[in-house]
Scaffold this motif. Structure first.
Motif, PDB file in Angstrom:
ATOM      1  N   TYR A 327       7.401  11.857   4.393  1.00 62.09           N
ATOM      2  CA  TYR A 327       7.521  10.394   4.495  1.00 62.09           C
ATOM      3  C   TYR A 327       8.792  10.027   5.271  1.00 62.09           C
ATOM      4  CZ  TYR A 327       7.371   5.485   3.081  1.00 62.09           C
ATOM      5  OH  TYR A 327       7.316   4.121   3.082  1.00 62.09           O
ATOM      6  N   THR A 332       2.918   8.022   7.598  1.00 63.87           N
ATOM      7  CA  THR A 332       2.477   7.030   6.604  1.00 63.87           C
ATOM      8  C   THR A 332       1.931   7.766   5.373  1.00 63.87           C
ATOM      9  OG1 THR A 332       0.186   6.977   7.349  1.00 63.87           O
ATOM     10  CG2 THR A 332       1.725   5.493   8.474  1.00 63.87           C
ATOM     11  N   PRO A 333       1.874   7.076   4.220  1.00 61.51           N
ATOM     12  CA  PRO A 333       1.299   7.734   3.036  1.00 61.51           C
ATOM     13  C   PRO A 333      -0.096   8.309   3.306  1.00 61.51           C
ATOM     14  CG  PRO A 333       2.410   5.743   2.372  1.00 61.51           C
ATOM     15  CD  PRO A 333       2.448   5.751   3.879  1.00 61.51           C
ATOM     16  N   HIS A 334      -0.906   7.586   4.055  1.00 63.13           N
ATOM     17  CA  HIS A 334      -2.263   8.079   4.312  1.00 63.13           C
ATOM     18  C   HIS A 334      -2.224   9.356   5.174  1.00 63.13           C
ATOM     19  CE1 HIS A 334      -6.733   6.765   4.872  1.00 63.13           C
ATOM     20  NE2 HIS A 334      -6.606   7.960   4.369  1.00 63.13           N
ATOM     21  N   GLU A 335      -1.368   9.359   6.181  1.00 65.67           N
ATOM     22  CA  GLU A 335      -1.230  10.560   7.033  1.00 65.67           C
ATOM     23  C   GLU A 335      -0.724  11.747   6.210  1.00 65.67           C
ATOM     24  OE1 GLU A 335      -0.218   8.221  11.247  1.00 65.67           O
ATOM     25  OE2 GLU A 335       1.403   8.814   9.900  1.00 65.67           O
ATOM     26  N   LEU A 373      -1.394   5.443  -1.841  1.00 65.57           N
ATOM     27  CA  LEU A 373      -1.305   4.810  -0.515  1.00 65.57           C
ATOM     28  C   LEU A 373      -0.263   3.699  -0.533  1.00 65.57           C
ATOM     29  CD1 LEU A 373      -5.074   4.573   0.514  1.00 65.57           C
ATOM     30  CD2 LEU A 373      -3.352   6.165   1.377  1.00 65.57           C
ATOM     31  N   THR A 374       0.007   3.150  -1.715  1.00 64.30           N
ATOM     32  CA  THR A 374       1.030   2.111  -1.854  1.00 64.30           C
ATOM     33  C   THR A 374       2.410   2.753  -1.921  1.00 64.30           C
ATOM     34  OG1 THR A 374      -0.609   1.101  -3.292  1.00 64.30           O
ATOM     35  CG2 THR A 374       1.505  -0.015  -3.118  1.00 64.30           C
ATOM     36  N   ASP A 375       2.508   3.870  -2.632  1.00 68.98           N
ATOM     37  CA  ASP A 375       3.794   4.567  -2.764  1.00 68.98           C
ATOM     38  C   ASP A 375       3.512   6.062  -2.931  1.00 68.98           C
ATOM     39  OD1 ASP A 375       6.278   5.540  -3.326  1.00 68.98           O
ATOM     40  OD2 ASP A 375       6.532   4.479  -5.238  1.00 68.98           O
TER      41      ASP A 375
END
Ligand SMILES: [Zn+2]
Length: 409
Positions: A327, A332-335, A373-375
């Motif tokens: 991170y 990104t969280p999704h990546e 995905l939020t954190d």
């Protein structure tokens, strides 16, 4: 054996997110999934309401050492250790790793062939743990990085023989040491160790048997030698230039950056008893490794999650720390979730079996109380994980190890 899970957000690992969905598992395999708006009402099997929780694929750690315990000088306790002790340590660490949400791991170097026995014991249901792909003993030049637990082999013929010995023992992957490294005294990460001829011999021999290869490769020249030899994954990587990155892209070779290793060494430091040569080398190469990871990712190289857990203070069960490290590189969280699931499965060549939530894949799932995905950091907290499934089996519901589990929180 059929179960349906409904009212959940599904992060499939393919890049798709189903905000309000359901999925059906049959005989340990994902049989169907879809939107709640289209769910069938005439279902008669086990129907479990997840009440807004999030489901994602079980995570995969592409690089760890279950036999190493995170000691300040991690190979020191292994000197003279007997196989029985090593087995117990590996089983314990495998259990901690599974409880952290990692349903598959690749062990890139253990003591003798203990890891193979632990892998088989898990597969046979004798003990609980993640699915293990095991490299057995790492192969290095005489006095090269990792010699303490590796097989020393010099020249193409000896390397070939060492690979054959690993294949004979039944390894899932062959690990070759292309360069020096951090935790071995007297070698430098930038130093080239295996020659192109030696690396090529090792890779060829493994590939002939249909077995994948991983290179411990830090210095740029060693990285390029490994790539020219046809290696399947680059572990660590630093000073990566355009030529190396282009070679990785052309040959579909992922980078496994293992940023946790340096982070834990530097944050604990000399005062924690880590030998000065380990701390100094880590500090010296930290920025470079992060930069290499960023450049490779930006260029389109697949980044697969690996922790090097077992190295100083890089503790088993804390594997999700690597998510924060990635991170910090700007992913990104999704990546990052894709790195820890689909990309990792692809790197290990097991994406036909696991790594995504798709019909026909094994049902390796994390059921989460908070959406990562939020954190992304919520995955580092055990309390986030409501359940972990391997091939459809809940490790919490179907084990008698609740006490062990609690003691590992
Ligand atoms: Zn390692």
């Amino acid at each position: 054996m059929e179960k349906r899970y409904k009212n959940c957000t599904i992060i499939t690992g393919t890049g798709r997110v189903i905000d309000s969905g359901w999925l059906q598992v049959k005989n340990g395999t994902i049989a169907a999934l879809g939107l709640m708006a289209e769910i069938k009402s005439d279902y008669s099997g086990d129907d479990i309401d997840l009440d807004g929780m999030t489901v994602m694929p079980g995570m995969i750690d592409c690089h760890l050492h279950l036999v190493m315990d995170g000691s300040p000088d991690p190979t020191l306790p292994l000197m003279g250790m007997d196989d029985s002790t090593a087995t117990i340590i590996m089983i314990n660490n495998a259990w901690k790793t599974l409880n952290a949400g990692f349903t598959t791991v690749r062990d890139l170097g253990c003591l003798n062939h203990v890891g193979l026995k632990v892998r088989d014991a898990i597969n046979n249901g004798l003990v609980k743990g993640p699915r293990i792909l095991c490299a057995g003993q790492m192969i290095c030049m005489t006095g090269g990085h990792g010699w303490q637990i590796g097989i020393e082999a010099d020249g193409p013929n000896e390397v070939r023989k060492a690979v054959r010995k690993q294949l004979k023992a039944g390894v899932d992957v062959v690990k070759l040491m292309a360069t020096g490294g951090i935790c071995t005294k007297g070698v430098e990460p930038g130093q080239t160790q295996y020659s192109l001829e030696e690396m090529t011999a090792g890779v060829e021999e493994a590939h002939k048997a249909g077995i994948s290869t991983a290179a411990h490769a830090q210095g740029l020249n060693g990285v390029k030698i490994a790539l020219h030899a046809g290696i399947d994954t680059i572990e660590h990587g630093m000073n990566l230039d355009d030529e190396a990155i282009n070679l990785m892209l052309e040959n579909n070779v992922p980078l496994i950056p293992t940023l946790s290793a340096g982070a834990h060494i530097i944050s604990n430091g000399l005062q924690a008893g880590i030998p000065s040569y380990i701390v100094e080398k880590s500090i010296c190469h930290r920025e470079n490794r992060i930069k290499s990871c960023i450049n490779a990712f930006k260029a389109g190289v697949a980044i697969a999650l690996g922790t090097d857990a077992g190295t100083p203070f890089n503790l088993h069960g804390n594997n999700a720390f690597e998510l924060s490290e990635l991170y910090a590189t700007g992913m990104t969280p999704h990546e990052i979730i894709i790195s820890a699931t689909a990309a990792a499965a692809k790197a290990l060549k097991i994406s036909d079996m696991t790594g995504t939530i798709e019909i026909g894949k094994q049902s390796d799932l994390l059921i989460l109380k908070t959406n990562p995905l939020t954190d992304i950091k919520v995955l580092q907290q055990r309390k986030t994980i409501a359940d972990i499934h391997i091939a459809g089996k809940s490790i919490f519901a179907e084990n008698n190890f609740q006490m062990v589990l609690e003691s590992n929180v």
